[in-house]
Design a protein around this motif. Structure first.
Motif, PDB file in Angstrom:
ATOM      1  N   MET A  61      33.702  44.470  36.962  1.00 56.07           N
ATOM      2  CA  MET A  61      34.389  45.521  35.593  1.00 56.07           C
ATOM      3  C   MET A  61      35.380  45.397  37.325  1.00 56.07           C
ATOM      4  O   MET A  61      34.727  45.684  38.795  1.00 56.07           O
ATOM      5  N   LYS A  62      36.918  45.954  37.518  1.00 58.02           N
ATOM      6  CA  LYS A  62      37.883  45.886  39.031  1.00 58.02           C
ATOM      7  C   LYS A  62      38.492  47.721  38.531  1.00 58.02           C
ATOM      8  O   LYS A  62      38.243  48.364  37.882  1.00 58.02           O
ATOM      9  N   VAL A  63      38.335  48.476  40.205  1.00 55.78           N
ATOM     10  CA  VAL A  63      38.798  49.660  40.038  1.00 55.78           C
ATOM     11  C   VAL A  63      40.406  49.086  40.960  1.00 55.78           C
ATOM     12  O   VAL A  63      39.955  48.302  42.339  1.00 55.78           O
ATOM     13  N   VAL A  64      41.271  50.245  40.449  1.00 59.25           N
ATOM     14  CA  VAL A  64      42.742  50.100  41.307  1.00 59.25           C
ATOM     15  C   VAL A  64      42.671  52.275  41.768  1.00 59.25           C
ATOM     16  O   VAL A  64      42.489  52.147  41.302  1.00 59.25           O
ATOM     17  N   ILE A  65      42.738  51.430  43.130  1.00 59.72           N
ATOM     18  CA  ILE A  65      42.488  52.469  43.827  1.00 59.72           C
ATOM     19  C   ILE A  65      44.379  53.243  44.150  1.00 59.72           C
ATOM     20  O   ILE A  65      43.939  52.351  45.429  1.00 59.72           O
ATOM     21  N   THR A  66      44.863  53.710  43.838  1.00 55.80           N
ATOM     22  CA  THR A  66      46.674  53.599  44.185  1.00 55.80           C
ATOM     23  C   THR A  66      46.502  55.057  45.496  1.00 55.80           C
ATOM     24  O   THR A  66      45.433  55.879  45.329  1.00 55.80           O
ATOM     25  N   GLY A  67      47.559  54.846  46.242  1.00 54.85           N
ATOM     26  CA  GLY A  67      46.978  55.368  47.856  1.00 54.85           C
ATOM     27  C   GLY A  67      45.175  55.301  48.944  1.00 54.85           C
ATOM     28  O   GLY A  67      45.511  55.702  49.457  1.00 54.85           O
ATOM     29  N   GLY A  68      45.278  54.209  48.390  1.00 53.71           N
ATOM     30  CA  GLY A  68      43.769  53.430  48.635  1.00 53.71           C
ATOM     31  C   GLY A  68      44.065  53.272  49.952  1.00 53.71           C
ATOM     32  O   GLY A  68      42.337  53.420  50.193  1.00 53.71           O
ATOM     33  N   THR A  69      44.532  53.567  50.734  1.00 55.80           N
ATOM     34  CA  THR A  69      44.752  53.668  52.373  1.00 55.80           C
ATOM     35  C   THR A  69      44.317  54.693  52.487  1.00 55.80           C
ATOM     36  O   THR A  69      44.311  54.720  54.441  1.00 55.80           O
ATOM     37  N   GLY A  70      44.850  55.918  52.478  1.00 57.18           N
ATOM     38  CA  GLY A  70      44.441  56.970  52.873  1.00 57.18           C
ATOM     39  C   GLY A  70      43.441  57.959  52.574  1.00 57.18           C
ATOM     40  O   GLY A  70      42.255  56.861  52.684  1.00 57.18           O
ATOM     41  N   PHE A  71      43.254  58.854  54.040  1.00 55.87           N
ATOM     42  CA  PHE A  71      41.538  59.048  54.255  1.00 55.87           C
ATOM     43  C   PHE A  71      40.697  59.159  52.524  1.00 55.87           C
ATOM     44  O   PHE A  71      39.695  58.540  52.850  1.00 55.87           O
ATOM     45  N   GLY A 121      32.279  51.223  27.813  1.00 58.36           N
ATOM     46  CA  GLY A 121      31.130  52.270  27.737  1.00 58.36           C
ATOM     47  C   GLY A 121      29.943  52.349  28.269  1.00 58.36           C
ATOM     48  O   GLY A 121      28.618  53.476  28.609  1.00 58.36           O
ATOM     49  N   ASN A 122      29.793  51.070  28.723  1.00 62.00           N
ATOM     50  CA  ASN A 122      28.883  50.513  29.471  1.00 62.00           C
ATOM     51  C   ASN A 122      28.823  50.803  30.958  1.00 62.00           C
ATOM     52  O   ASN A 122      30.032  50.511  31.503  1.00 62.00           O
ATOM     53  N   LEU A 123      27.764  50.919  31.723  1.00 59.58           N
ATOM     54  CA  LEU A 123      27.594  51.056  33.128  1.00 59.58           C
ATOM     55  C   LEU A 123      28.225  48.968  33.305  1.00 59.58           C
ATOM     56  O   LEU A 123      27.575  48.747  32.843  1.00 59.58           O
ATOM     57  N   GLU A 124      28.938  49.211  34.494  1.00 62.21           N
ATOM     58  CA  GLU A 124      29.041  47.832  34.591  1.00 62.21           C
ATOM     59  C   GLU A 124      29.158  46.948  36.697  1.00 62.21           C
ATOM     60  O   GLU A 124      29.774  48.120  36.563  1.00 62.21           O
ATOM     61  N   THR A 125      29.281  46.516  36.411  1.00 63.53           N
ATOM     62  CA  THR A 125      28.920  46.167  38.587  1.00 63.53           C
ATOM     63  C   THR A 125      30.239  46.065  38.665  1.00 63.53           C
ATOM     64  O   THR A 125      31.832  44.943  38.093  1.00 63.53           O
ATOM     65  N   ILE A 126      30.992  46.658  39.681  1.00 68.68           N
ATOM     66  CA  ILE A 126      32.636  46.514  40.342  1.00 68.68           C
ATOM     67  C   ILE A 126      32.165  44.482  41.297  1.00 68.68           C
ATOM     68  O   ILE A 126      31.953  45.192  42.298  1.00 68.68           O
ATOM     69  N   ASP A 127      33.290  43.995  41.199  1.00 67.97           N
ATOM     70  CA  ASP A 127      33.471  42.895  41.524  1.00 67.97           C
ATOM     71  C   ASP A 127      34.451  43.170  41.574  1.00 67.97           C
ATOM     72  O   ASP A 127      34.161  41.847  42.782  1.00 67.97           O
ATOM     73  N   GLU A 128      35.733  43.633  42.033  1.00 59.05           N
ATOM     74  CA  GLU A 128      36.712  43.544  42.791  1.00 59.05           C
ATOM     75  C   GLU A 128      37.096  44.959  42.525  1.00 59.05           C
ATOM     76  O   GLU A 128      37.254  45.954  41.811  1.00 59.05           O
ATOM     77  N   ILE A 129      37.929  45.514  44.216  1.00 60.68           N
ATOM     78  CA  ILE A 129      38.472  46.608  43.653  1.00 60.68           C
ATOM     79  C   ILE A 129      39.439  46.097  45.135  1.00 60.68           C
ATOM     80  O   ILE A 129      39.236  45.733  46.639  1.00 60.68           O
ATOM     81  N   VAL A 130      41.196  47.486  44.650  1.00 62.94           N
ATOM     82  CA  VAL A 130      42.409  46.783  45.070  1.00 62.94           C
ATOM     83  C   VAL A 130      42.427  48.365  45.407  1.00 62.94           C
ATOM     84  O   VAL A 130      42.945  48.983  44.917  1.00 62.94           O
ATOM     85  N   LEU A 131      42.748  48.321  47.246  1.00 65.63           N
ATOM     86  CA  LEU A 131      43.677  49.955  47.343  1.00 65.63           C
ATOM     87  C   LEU A 131      45.285  49.487  47.848  1.00 65.63           C
ATOM     88  O   LEU A 131      45.376  48.147  48.501  1.00 65.63           O
ATOM     89  N   PHE A 132      45.665  50.543  46.891  1.00 63.17           N
ATOM     90  CA  PHE A 132      47.085  50.103  46.957  1.00 63.17           C
ATOM     91  C   PHE A 132      47.558  50.941  48.192  1.00 63.17           C
ATOM     92  O   PHE A 132      47.650  52.227  46.882  1.00 63.17           O
ATOM     93  N   ASP A 133      48.854  50.792  48.318  1.00 62.77           N
ATOM     94  CA  ASP A 133      49.305  52.020  49.325  1.00 62.77           C
ATOM     95  C   ASP A 133      50.592  51.239  50.179  1.00 62.77           C
ATOM     96  O   ASP A 133      51.017  50.260  49.462  1.00 62.77           O
ATOM     97  N   PHE A 148      41.933  55.572  40.421  1.00 65.35           N
ATOM     98  CA  PHE A 148      41.779  56.415  40.303  1.00 65.35           C
ATOM     99  C   PHE A 148      42.754  56.789  40.843  1.00 65.35           C
ATOM    100  O   PHE A 148      43.557  55.286  41.977  1.00 65.35           O
ATOM    101  N   HIS A 149      44.247  57.160  40.436  1.00 69.56           N
ATOM    102  CA  HIS A 149      45.440  57.681  41.074  1.00 69.56           C
ATOM    103  C   HIS A 149      45.629  58.744  41.973  1.00 69.56           C
ATOM    104  O   HIS A 149      46.195  59.844  41.290  1.00 69.56           O
ATOM    105  N   LEU A 150      45.353  58.134  42.995  1.00 63.82           N
ATOM    106  CA  LEU A 150      45.810  59.280  43.640  1.00 63.82           C
ATOM    107  C   LEU A 150      47.250  59.261  45.107  1.00 63.82           C
ATOM    108  O   LEU A 150      47.438  60.165  46.007  1.00 63.82           O
ATOM    109  N   ALA A 151      47.846  58.183  44.962  1.00 63.15           N
ATOM    110  CA  ALA A 151      49.239  58.351  45.499  1.00 63.15           C
ATOM    111  C   ALA A 151      50.171  59.121  45.114  1.00 63.15           C
ATOM    112  O   ALA A 151      50.098  59.715  44.064  1.00 63.15           O
TER     113      ALA A 151
END
Length: 330
Positions: free
Chosen positions: A1-11, A31-43, A83-86
């Motif tokens: 699965m993929k994870v996108v973190i906005t504000g991703g380069t912040g602390f 609904g199942n646990l899946e392996t994270i194969d991609e993470i994008v830090l967007f900022d 995860f929308h942190l921006a």
């Protein structure tokens, strides 16, 4: 699965990315646990230095969160979590109203719209704030259901974001959760435009041998949360059973209610054997006016029921910071 973190380069974005790399899996829209194969830090800006603790699953993308097409190009898989942190923070929002609306509202709508366009129901964790509370009728202790009367543009945009999270979830567009955060301490690096920046500075600057200019009084009381606990809380909220959240998706994160004087006492208990910089009163009416609108204590029954982590005391937060950012540099 993929994870996108906005504000991703912040602390917090960086710390969350490191933790997800180590964890390796999350609950996916299936609904199942899946392996994270991609993470994008967007900022909006690239980090000045490479980020330790990451691997080749992680890539950094810079750009404008108000660019709808760019946001949709990042949230491009059905097996995605966001995860929308921006955000433009409190002091910055008071200085530039239009920028706060562009980033905090248009940006949120772009993220939420991109998640809505995916098949299934992606989990979306939105970083909200206790700044949603305020006003003359605000009680001393605010709970999950306390009326919201924000007194800053930042707080107003966070309140709107919470309502959107609830409505998009009600509509079945995605599975949203809002993390209603107190002030997170202790942030390394340079001070930011948040009115609460002093709450980290009162530890960080003396530990670096620098003078801390304190813009508020020693008696100022505020809810705080350690950064390690905040990161674990974001993950725990992501993993929580949506049915347990019900129709109100916002959760007050656990916090410690402490005065600035108590923060300084914790610093001296933990690091009194180290050379510390001075802490000098430097009242700032603008900062004091914003801080005066915040709650001084929170009730977090829902967070406890969901199993979100809790800091034991401020001393432990100081020890963690020294371990992660002070002794590591020696």
């Amino acid at each position: 699965m993929k994870v996108v973190i906005t504000g991703g380069t912040g602390f917090i974005g960086r710390m969350l990315a490191r933790r997800l790399v180590a964890r390796g899996e999350l609950t996916a829209p299936s609904g199942n646990l899946e392996t994270i194969d991609e993470i994008v830090l967007f900022d909006a800006v690239a980090p000045a230095h490479s980020i330790d603790g990451l691997d080749d699953r992680v890539r950094i993308v810079t750009g404008d969160i108000a660019d709808c097409d760019l946001v949709r190009s990042l949230i491009d898989r059905d097996d995605v979590s966001v995860f929308h942190l921006a955000s433009v923070v409190s002091g910055g929002g008071e200085r530039d109203f239009d920028l706060a609306l562009k980033v905090n509202l248009t940006g949120a709508l772009n993220v939420f719209g991109a998640c809505r366009a995916r098949s299934g129901r992606p989990r979306v964790v939105f970083a909200s704030s206790l700044a949603v509370f305020g006003g003359a009728a605000m009680p001393r202790v605010v709970g999950d259901t306390t009326k919201q009367t924000p007194q800053t543009t930042y707080g107003a945009t966070k309140a709107i974001g919470e309502l959107l999270i609830n409505d998009y979830t009600r509509k079945g567009f995605f599975d949203g959760r809002a993390a209603r955060l107190p002030t997170i301490i202790i942030r390394p690096g340079r001070p930011n435009l948040a009115a609460s920046s002093f709450a980290s500075g009162v530890f960080r600057e003396p530990l670096a041998g620098r003078t801390c200019l304190l813009p508020v009084s020693l008696s100022t009381r505020m809810p705080v949360l350690g950064y390690r606990t905040a990161v674990e809380g974001f993950i725990a909220l992501h993993e929580a059973d949506g049915a347990a959240l019900g129709d109100d998706r916002a959760v007050n994160f656990p916090s410690l209610s402490v005065t600035v004087e108590e923060m300084i006492a914790a610093l001296r208990r933990v690091a009194g054997n180290r050379p510390l910089g001075d802490i000098t009163p430097a009242p700032d009416p603008a900062i004091e006016a914003i801080v005066a609108t915040w709650p001084v204590e929170t009730e977090w029954t829902r967070a406890a029921a969901l199993g979100l982590p809790v800091d034991a005391d401020v001393d432990g937060i100081v020890r963690a910071y020294i371990e992660d950012f002070v002794d590591e540099q020696d």
